[in-house]
Enzyme design. Structure first.
Site, PDB file in Angstrom:
ATOM      1  CB  THR A 295      -0.939   0.006   1.221  1.00 46.25           C
ATOM      2  OG1 THR A 295      -1.795  -1.137   1.144  1.00 46.25           O
ATOM      3  CG2 THR A 295      -1.801   1.257   1.260  1.00 46.25           C
TER       4      THR A 295
ATOM      5  CB  SER B 251       2.085  -7.753   1.491  1.00 46.60           C
ATOM      6  OG  SER B 251       0.844  -7.462   2.077  1.00 46.60           O
TER       7      SER B 251
ATOM      8  CG  ASP C 164      -2.801  -7.645   3.717  1.00 43.94           C
ATOM      9  OD1 ASP C 164      -3.178  -6.937   4.668  1.00 43.94           O
ATOM     10  OD2 ASP C 164      -3.421  -7.729   2.630  1.00 43.94           O
TER      11      ASP C 164
END
Length: 333
Positions: A13, A55, A89
Protein backbone atom coordinates in the site's frame (compact mmCIF):
# COMPACT_ATOMS: atom_id res chain seq x y z
CA UNK A 1 32.64 7.68 7.88
CA UNK A 2 29.07 8.69 6.98
CA UNK A 3 26.51 5.95 7.57
CA UNK A 4 25.26 4.14 4.48
CA UNK A 5 21.68 2.87 4.63
CA UNK A 6 19.90 0.91 1.96
CA UNK A 7 16.17 1.25 1.37
CA UNK A 8 14.76 -1.84 -0.36
CA UNK A 9 11.31 -1.38 -1.86
CA UNK A 10 8.99 -4.36 -2.34
CA UNK A 11 5.62 -2.70 -2.98
CA UNK A 12 2.49 -2.76 -0.85
CA UNK A 13 0.00 0.00 0.00
CA UNK A 14 2.92 2.33 0.67
CA UNK A 15 3.58 2.20 -3.11
CA UNK A 16 -0.05 2.24 -4.28
CA UNK A 17 -2.50 4.91 -5.31
CA UNK A 18 -6.27 5.10 -5.67
CA UNK A 19 -7.63 5.12 -9.22
CA UNK A 20 -11.29 4.71 -10.18
CA UNK A 21 -12.28 3.86 -6.58
CA UNK A 22 -9.80 1.00 -6.22
CA UNK A 23 -6.27 0.96 -4.84
CA UNK A 24 -3.64 -0.50 -7.17
CA UNK A 25 0.17 -0.67 -7.40
CA UNK A 26 1.70 2.50 -8.86
CA UNK A 27 4.70 2.52 -11.13
CA UNK A 28 5.86 5.68 -9.36
CA UNK A 29 5.14 4.42 -5.86
CA UNK A 30 8.55 2.99 -5.02
CA UNK A 31 10.21 5.99 -6.65
CA UNK A 32 8.36 8.41 -4.36
CA UNK A 33 9.67 6.52 -1.33
CA UNK A 34 13.26 7.12 -2.41
CA UNK A 35 12.60 10.82 -3.08
CA UNK A 36 11.69 11.73 0.51
CA UNK A 37 13.53 14.84 1.65
CA UNK A 38 15.42 14.97 4.93
CA UNK A 39 16.68 11.38 4.92
CA UNK A 40 20.19 12.52 4.03
CA UNK A 41 20.75 13.74 7.59
CA UNK A 42 20.85 10.10 8.73
CA UNK A 43 23.51 9.09 6.21
CA UNK A 44 24.03 8.20 2.60
CA UNK A 45 20.81 6.63 1.33
CA UNK A 46 20.73 4.17 -1.56
CA UNK A 47 17.61 2.51 -2.91
CA UNK A 48 17.06 -0.94 -4.43
CA UNK A 49 13.77 -1.67 -6.20
CA UNK A 50 13.40 -5.36 -5.33
CA UNK A 51 9.81 -5.76 -6.52
CA UNK A 52 6.46 -3.98 -6.57
CA UNK A 53 3.99 -6.53 -5.22
CA UNK A 54 0.89 -6.36 -3.04
CA UNK A 55 1.94 -8.27 0.06
CA UNK A 56 -0.59 -11.12 -0.47
CA UNK A 57 1.44 -11.83 -3.62
CA UNK A 58 4.63 -12.35 -1.60
CA UNK A 59 5.71 -15.97 -1.41
CA UNK A 60 8.05 -17.67 1.07
CA UNK A 61 10.57 -18.12 -1.74
CA UNK A 62 10.44 -14.39 -2.53
CA UNK A 63 10.92 -13.65 1.17
CA UNK A 64 13.95 -15.92 1.21
CA UNK A 65 15.42 -14.22 -1.88
CA UNK A 66 14.99 -10.91 -0.06
CA UNK A 67 16.78 -12.40 2.94
CA UNK A 68 19.73 -13.38 0.75
CA UNK A 69 19.92 -9.85 -0.68
CA UNK A 70 19.83 -8.31 2.80
CA UNK A 71 22.61 -10.65 3.94
CA UNK A 72 24.78 -9.49 1.04
CA UNK A 73 24.19 -5.85 1.95
CA UNK A 74 24.82 -6.12 5.69
CA UNK A 75 28.02 -8.07 4.98
CA UNK A 76 29.42 -4.90 3.38
CA UNK A 77 31.53 -3.01 5.96
CA UNK A 78 30.29 0.38 4.75
CA UNK A 79 26.60 -0.49 5.26
CA UNK A 80 25.14 0.53 8.63
CA UNK A 81 21.56 -0.69 8.22
CA UNK A 82 18.73 -1.67 5.90
CA UNK A 83 15.15 -0.42 5.64
CA UNK A 84 12.56 -2.45 3.71
CA UNK A 85 9.18 -1.12 2.58
CA UNK A 86 6.50 -3.81 2.37
CA UNK A 87 2.76 -4.40 2.36
CA UNK A 88 1.17 -4.83 5.77
CA UNK A 89 -0.75 -8.07 5.14
CA UNK A 90 2.31 -10.34 5.21
CA UNK A 91 4.88 -7.95 6.67
CA UNK A 92 5.23 -9.97 9.88
CA UNK A 93 6.06 -13.16 7.96
CA UNK A 94 8.74 -11.47 5.87
CA UNK A 95 10.18 -9.77 8.95
CA UNK A 96 10.39 -13.08 10.80
CA UNK A 97 11.99 -14.81 7.80
CA UNK A 98 14.72 -12.16 7.87
CA UNK A 99 15.13 -12.41 11.64
CA UNK A 100 15.69 -16.17 11.36
CA UNK A 101 17.97 -16.24 8.33
CA UNK A 102 20.08 -13.05 8.28
CA UNK A 103 23.11 -13.15 10.52
CA UNK A 104 24.05 -9.65 11.61
CA UNK A 105 23.89 -7.17 14.46
CA UNK A 106 23.19 -4.33 12.04
CA UNK A 107 19.64 -2.90 12.12
CA UNK A 108 17.10 -4.34 9.70
CA UNK A 109 13.86 -2.34 9.77
CA UNK A 110 10.65 -3.12 7.90
CA UNK A 111 7.99 -0.50 7.40
CA UNK A 112 4.76 -0.03 5.51
CA UNK A 113 1.65 2.13 5.23
CA UNK A 114 -2.04 1.63 5.88
CA UNK A 115 -2.99 4.52 3.58
CA UNK A 116 -1.98 4.77 -0.08
CA UNK A 117 0.18 7.60 -1.39
CA UNK A 118 -2.66 9.85 -2.62
CA UNK A 119 -4.98 9.27 0.35
CA UNK A 120 -5.64 12.01 2.89
CA UNK A 121 -3.31 11.58 5.86
CA UNK A 122 -1.09 9.00 4.21
CA UNK A 123 1.24 7.47 6.78
CA UNK A 124 3.90 6.12 4.43
CA UNK A 125 6.37 9.04 4.33
CA UNK A 126 6.47 9.41 8.13
CA UNK A 127 6.93 5.66 8.58
CA UNK A 128 9.84 5.60 6.13
CA UNK A 129 11.45 8.62 7.77
CA UNK A 130 11.16 7.08 11.26
CA UNK A 131 12.43 3.72 10.02
CA UNK A 132 15.55 5.25 8.49
CA UNK A 133 16.13 7.03 11.80
CA UNK A 134 15.87 3.65 13.59
CA UNK A 135 18.26 2.04 11.12
CA UNK A 136 20.76 4.84 11.73
CA UNK A 137 20.54 4.65 15.52
CA UNK A 138 23.36 3.03 17.50
CA UNK A 139 20.73 1.76 19.93
CA UNK A 140 19.23 -0.46 17.21
CA UNK A 141 22.41 -2.52 16.91
CA UNK A 142 21.86 -6.08 18.11
CA UNK A 143 18.08 -5.77 18.34
CA UNK A 144 17.41 -8.07 15.39
CA UNK A 145 14.90 -7.47 12.63
CA UNK A 146 12.23 -4.99 13.73
CA UNK A 147 9.25 -3.24 12.22
CA UNK A 148 8.59 0.46 12.65
CA UNK A 149 5.17 1.96 12.00
CA UNK A 150 3.25 4.69 13.76
CA UNK A 151 6.51 5.58 15.59
CA UNK A 152 6.56 2.26 17.45
CA UNK A 153 9.33 -0.33 17.16
CA UNK A 154 8.35 -4.00 17.43
CA UNK A 155 10.33 -7.23 17.31
CA UNK A 156 9.78 -9.37 14.22
CA UNK A 157 9.25 -12.44 16.39
CA UNK A 158 6.49 -10.83 18.45
CA UNK A 159 4.59 -8.41 16.23
CA UNK A 160 1.30 -9.00 14.42
CA UNK A 161 -1.24 -7.01 12.43
CA UNK A 162 -4.28 -6.47 14.64
CA UNK A 163 -6.57 -4.13 12.68
CA UNK A 164 -7.67 -4.25 9.05
CA UNK A 165 -7.53 -0.51 8.42
CA UNK A 166 -6.25 1.50 11.40
CA UNK A 167 -2.79 3.10 11.14
CA UNK A 168 -2.07 1.78 14.66
CA UNK A 169 -2.53 -1.79 13.45
CA UNK A 170 0.75 -3.40 14.53
CA UNK A 171 1.09 -4.61 18.09
CA UNK A 172 2.98 -7.25 20.07
CA UNK A 173 0.27 -8.83 22.26
CA UNK A 174 1.66 -9.98 25.57
CA UNK A 175 4.99 -8.26 24.94
CA UNK A 176 4.54 -4.64 23.88
CA UNK A 177 6.86 -2.53 21.70
CA UNK A 178 10.64 -2.60 21.99
CA UNK A 179 10.75 1.16 21.82
CA UNK A 180 9.54 4.32 20.12
CA UNK A 181 10.63 7.07 17.77
CA UNK A 182 10.10 10.52 19.27
CA UNK A 183 10.89 14.08 18.23
CA UNK A 184 14.28 13.91 19.93
CA UNK A 185 15.41 10.47 18.86
CA UNK A 186 15.02 6.69 19.04
CA UNK A 187 14.36 5.09 22.42
CA UNK A 188 14.52 1.37 23.22
CA UNK A 189 13.09 0.00 26.45
CA UNK A 190 13.92 -3.70 26.04
CA UNK A 191 15.24 -6.38 23.67
CA UNK A 192 13.67 -9.62 22.50
CA UNK A 193 15.66 -12.46 24.09
CA UNK A 194 13.98 -15.34 22.25
CA UNK A 195 15.59 -14.75 18.86
CA UNK A 196 17.22 -17.53 16.88
CA UNK A 197 19.47 -17.65 13.81
CA UNK A 198 19.13 -20.66 11.51
CA UNK A 199 21.75 -21.16 8.83
CA UNK A 200 20.21 -22.47 5.63
CA UNK A 201 20.69 -22.34 1.88
CA UNK A 202 17.04 -23.10 1.09
CA UNK A 203 13.56 -23.30 2.55
CA UNK A 204 10.93 -26.04 2.31
CA UNK A 205 7.80 -24.43 0.90
CA UNK A 206 5.77 -27.65 0.93
CA UNK A 207 4.41 -27.16 4.42
CA UNK A 208 0.90 -26.30 5.54
CA UNK A 209 -0.99 -24.53 8.29
CA UNK A 210 -4.17 -26.22 9.51
CA UNK A 211 -6.59 -24.50 11.88
CA UNK A 212 -8.74 -26.88 13.88
CA UNK A 213 -12.35 -26.19 14.78
CA UNK A 214 -15.16 -27.70 16.81
CA UNK A 215 -16.30 -30.92 15.16
CA UNK A 216 -13.06 -31.29 13.19
CA UNK A 217 -12.58 -34.90 12.06
CA UNK A 218 -9.00 -34.50 10.86
CA UNK A 219 -9.66 -34.89 7.12
CA UNK A 220 -7.43 -31.92 6.29
CA UNK A 221 -4.48 -33.44 8.14
CA UNK A 222 -4.91 -36.70 6.21
CA UNK A 223 -5.26 -34.77 2.96
CA UNK A 224 -2.06 -32.82 3.62
CA UNK A 225 -0.20 -36.05 4.37
CA UNK A 226 -1.52 -37.71 1.21
CA UNK A 227 -0.46 -34.68 -0.85
CA UNK A 228 3.12 -35.07 0.38
CA UNK A 229 3.44 -32.20 2.84
CA UNK A 230 6.83 -32.08 4.58
CA UNK A 231 5.53 -30.45 7.76
CA UNK A 232 2.36 -29.19 9.42
CA UNK A 233 1.61 -26.34 11.80
CA UNK A 234 -1.56 -27.21 13.70
CA UNK A 235 -3.43 -24.31 15.31
CA UNK A 236 -5.37 -25.68 18.26
CA UNK A 237 -7.45 -24.24 21.07
CA UNK A 238 -6.37 -22.67 24.36
CA UNK A 239 -3.30 -24.32 25.91
CA UNK A 240 -2.87 -26.45 22.78
CA UNK A 241 -5.80 -28.84 22.59
CA UNK A 242 -7.74 -30.31 19.65
CA UNK A 243 -10.85 -32.46 19.10
CA UNK A 244 -10.15 -36.15 19.90
CA UNK A 245 -10.80 -37.24 16.32
CA UNK A 246 -7.53 -35.57 15.29
CA UNK A 247 -5.39 -38.00 17.25
CA UNK A 248 -5.43 -40.75 14.60
CA UNK A 249 -4.55 -38.45 11.64
CA UNK A 250 -1.83 -36.84 13.77
CA UNK A 251 -0.32 -40.23 14.63
CA UNK A 252 -0.34 -41.26 10.96
CA UNK A 253 1.75 -38.18 10.12
CA UNK A 254 4.18 -38.82 12.95
CA UNK A 255 4.62 -42.43 11.84
CA UNK A 256 5.76 -41.04 8.47
CA UNK A 257 8.22 -38.64 10.15
CA UNK A 258 6.17 -35.57 9.22
CA UNK A 259 6.74 -32.97 11.96
CA UNK A 260 3.62 -31.40 13.44
CA UNK A 261 4.06 -28.16 15.38
CA UNK A 262 1.22 -27.28 17.76
CA UNK A 263 0.30 -23.65 18.43
CA UNK A 264 -2.76 -21.90 19.85
CA UNK A 265 -5.37 -19.69 18.29
CA UNK A 266 -5.01 -17.46 21.38
CA UNK A 267 -2.67 -14.54 20.69
CA UNK A 268 -1.30 -14.46 24.24
CA UNK A 269 0.31 -17.20 26.29
CA UNK A 270 1.98 -20.53 25.51
CA UNK A 271 0.85 -24.00 24.55
CA UNK A 272 1.88 -26.60 27.12
CA UNK A 273 1.36 -30.29 27.79
CA UNK A 274 -1.11 -29.76 30.63
CA UNK A 275 -4.27 -31.61 29.61
CA UNK A 276 -4.05 -35.39 29.46
CA UNK A 277 -7.40 -36.20 27.87
CA UNK A 278 -7.64 -37.48 24.28
CA UNK A 279 -6.71 -34.48 22.10
CA UNK A 280 -5.21 -32.56 25.03
CA UNK A 281 -1.75 -31.07 24.82
CA UNK A 282 -0.19 -33.82 26.95
CA UNK A 283 -1.60 -36.60 24.77
CA UNK A 284 -0.44 -34.78 21.63
CA UNK A 285 3.09 -34.34 22.96
CA UNK A 286 3.20 -38.00 24.03
CA UNK A 287 2.24 -38.94 20.47
CA UNK A 288 5.20 -36.92 19.14
CA UNK A 289 3.74 -33.49 18.40
CA UNK A 290 6.13 -30.53 18.80
CA UNK A 291 5.01 -27.69 21.06
CA UNK A 292 5.30 -24.28 19.40
CA UNK A 293 4.97 -22.46 22.74
CA UNK A 294 3.95 -18.81 22.20
CA UNK A 295 4.56 -18.60 18.43
CA UNK A 296 1.70 -17.55 16.16
CA UNK A 297 0.68 -20.07 13.53
CA UNK A 298 1.91 -17.96 10.61
CA UNK A 299 5.34 -17.46 12.17
CA UNK A 300 5.61 -21.08 13.27
CA UNK A 301 5.10 -22.01 9.62
CA UNK A 302 7.90 -19.67 8.52
CA UNK A 303 10.21 -21.21 11.13
CA UNK A 304 9.25 -24.75 10.12
CA UNK A 305 10.00 -23.99 6.46
CA UNK A 306 13.43 -22.65 7.38
CA UNK A 307 14.24 -25.61 9.64
CA UNK A 308 13.15 -28.15 7.04
CA UNK A 309 15.11 -26.26 4.38
CA UNK A 310 18.24 -26.59 6.48
CA UNK A 311 17.65 -30.37 6.60
CA UNK A 312 16.95 -30.51 10.32
CA UNK A 313 15.66 -33.79 11.73
CA UNK A 314 12.37 -34.01 13.60
CA UNK A 315 14.24 -33.98 16.92
CA UNK A 316 16.30 -30.96 15.88
CA UNK A 317 13.08 -29.21 14.90
CA UNK A 318 11.63 -30.11 18.29
CA UNK A 319 14.64 -28.60 20.05
CA UNK A 320 14.37 -25.39 18.00
CA UNK A 321 10.73 -24.92 19.02
CA UNK A 322 10.77 -26.26 22.56
CA UNK A 323 14.00 -24.62 23.78
CA UNK A 324 13.61 -23.43 27.39
CA UNK A 325 12.00 -20.01 27.65
CA UNK A 326 14.14 -19.32 30.72
CA UNK A 327 17.43 -19.47 28.80
CA UNK A 328 17.91 -16.87 26.05
CA UNK A 329 19.17 -18.40 22.83
CA UNK A 330 22.64 -16.86 22.70
CA UNK A 331 23.11 -18.07 19.13
CA UNK A 332 21.18 -14.98 18.04
CA UNK A 333 23.69 -12.51 19.48
Amino acid sequence: MKKKIYIITTGGTIAMRKESDVVIPSRLGNQKISELTGLEKFGKIETIDFCNLPSPHMTPQKMFELSQLVQQLVDMPEVSGVVITHGTDTLEETAYMLDLTVKTKKPIVLTAAMRNINELGTDGPRNVFSSVEVAASKYSVGCGTVICLNDEIHAAREVTKTYTSNVATFDSPGFGPLGIVDEDGVFFFRKSLRRMYIKTEAIESKTCLIKTFTGDKGEFIDFAREQGTKGIVLEGFGRGNVPPELMSPVKRCIEQKIPIVLVSRCYKGRVLDIYGYEGGGASLKKAGVILGHEQSSQKAKIKLMVLLGSSKSVEEIREAFEISTYEPDTRAF
